[in-house]
Design an enzyme around this catalytic site. Sequence first.
Site, mmCIF file in Angstrom:
data_model
loop_
_atom_site.group_PDB
_atom_site.id
_atom_site.type_symbol
_atom_site.label_atom_id
_atom_site.label_comp_id
_atom_site.label_asym_id
_atom_site.label_seq_id
_atom_site.Cartn_x
_atom_site.Cartn_y
_atom_site.Cartn_z
ATOM 1 N N ASP A 15 8.412 10.722 1.971
ATOM 2 C CA ASP A 15 8.153 9.519 1.164
ATOM 3 C C ASP A 15 9.144 9.347 0.017
ATOM 4 O O ASP A 15 8.755 9.221 -1.146
ATOM 5 C CB ASP A 15 6.728 9.546 0.592
ATOM 6 N N GLU A 187 2.352 -0.349 4.214
ATOM 7 C CA GLU A 187 2.165 0.523 3.050
ATOM 8 C C GLU A 187 3.521 0.756 2.382
ATOM 9 O O GLU A 187 4.523 0.143 2.740
ATOM 10 C CB GLU A 187 1.543 1.855 3.486
#
Length: 528
Positions: A15, A187
Amino acid sequence: MPQVRNPILPGFNPDPSILRVGEDYYIATSTFEWYPGVQIHHSKDLANWELVVRPLTRKSQLDMRGDPDSCGIWAPCLSHDGDKFWLVYTDVKRKDGSFKDAHNYIVNAPKIEGPWSDPVYINSSGFDPSLFHDEDGKKWFVNMMWDHRRRPRLFAGIALQEFDPVEGKLVGKRANIFQGTELDLVEGPHLYKRNGWYYLLTAEGGTAYEHACTFARSRSIWGPYEVHPQKHVVTSKNAPFAALQRSGHGSIVETSDGRPVGQDRRCVLGRETAIQEGYWKDDWFYVKNGPVPSLYTEVPGVRDDKVYWEEKNYKFDNKELHKDFQWLRTPEPDRIFSTENRKLTLIGRESIGSWFEQSLVARRQTHFSYDAETVIDFLPEDERQFAGLVAYYSRYNFFYLAVTAHSDGEREIYVMSSEASWPDGDLAFPVQPIKIPRTGKVKLALAIRGGQTLQFSYAVEGGELQKIGKVFDASMLSDECGGHQAHGSFTGAFVGVACSDLNGTAKRADFDYFTYRPVQDVADRYEI
């Protein structure tokens, strides 16, 4: 211009949120249930990266006791407003089933090393938040929204609301500015502004092989957002034989010479961070030779791969634990370990795999093939006290070479495995316990090859290493075997030492050193 071979952050570094401040580049990555929270790496040339800080170090910032596997810190966002650094992060308390209990916070610091502030609580309406600093000085909080009713989707879209740093809260209206594409599971939003356009980069398709970075733009921050002509600017979802897989959670930075660079993640040795060169055309961002990510990318610097292959010998001769190591969940490390007296002392707490307080100190597996070794001094009284060497992914995925004692007090050594333990969490004991002397240190070692095989060895004091047990399937230490459905396990493999005392008497185990030795073989993606 020289090329760098991906990944630039090997091992469990998912991420990525990338940032440039002057000539300095920073990448923040998720740490999930591992403490301290958030990893921030630094580079001057985009090729050579060094871990400089884990900013969430104290109980007031983060307490993950009770967080399930693959919960905790999700998708941090690192930014700078010209005055200070800002870090936005989520602490996820539940992720399985219809509900997500995900709490979002913001901290800041005058410099990357800190001091980092106590957190400001923002909301719990979703996860993967980011903070966008607009040209007019306003700050905008962006996060995905979760809808447990599935109306129309669990991943309901991207929310936008202004953040007031003086009041320390969200103000004004909140709007759903982007619902994603038919790929679903939108997301990881990041907002950018260029030439009067607002750009929204999101992750879609989940964290498995359909993962993708989706790009959209609007003249207004509130939308509507027009989807990119090729829709997904980075993805391997239609390229099953591409070198980089599961690429989809991204962030963009512009170099000092104006060249934009994008990042992607994938699940090999955990989810790692790779880097891709990009360019602008007709006010749209494209990945060079994309959307399939490239194994090689041009960057300003030349990476020193000798660092990657260095043997690491940890001596525990400082008061601080070496930065390569982390532990699980607790903000009270003094209850589980100390580094006094030139050794690592683990204080026996709950069982291996506990979600609350277990004594396990470990470092990332960053190579397909490696050896690990330690020496333990441990005098257990019965079978409820055990300590040793562990290769660990989660409570359902670990291999453990442990020194313990039989109920008669005689010391023995055995292997515990969590193979095929989902959903019950039952252990397997594939090796008959081997009696060892009541006193004396024991050397413990393991060898992983190609990410596929694991072999334990041991030696009593003064003896030679000898193999113990069968050859295990090391690929169990992966997202795919993490005990959850698809898109449900997000972390990576670690190797380290552990100690449990199920009697509750806090029995201690001393470790003289820990060695992590990369092994160059044909299984590794890096040239020798």
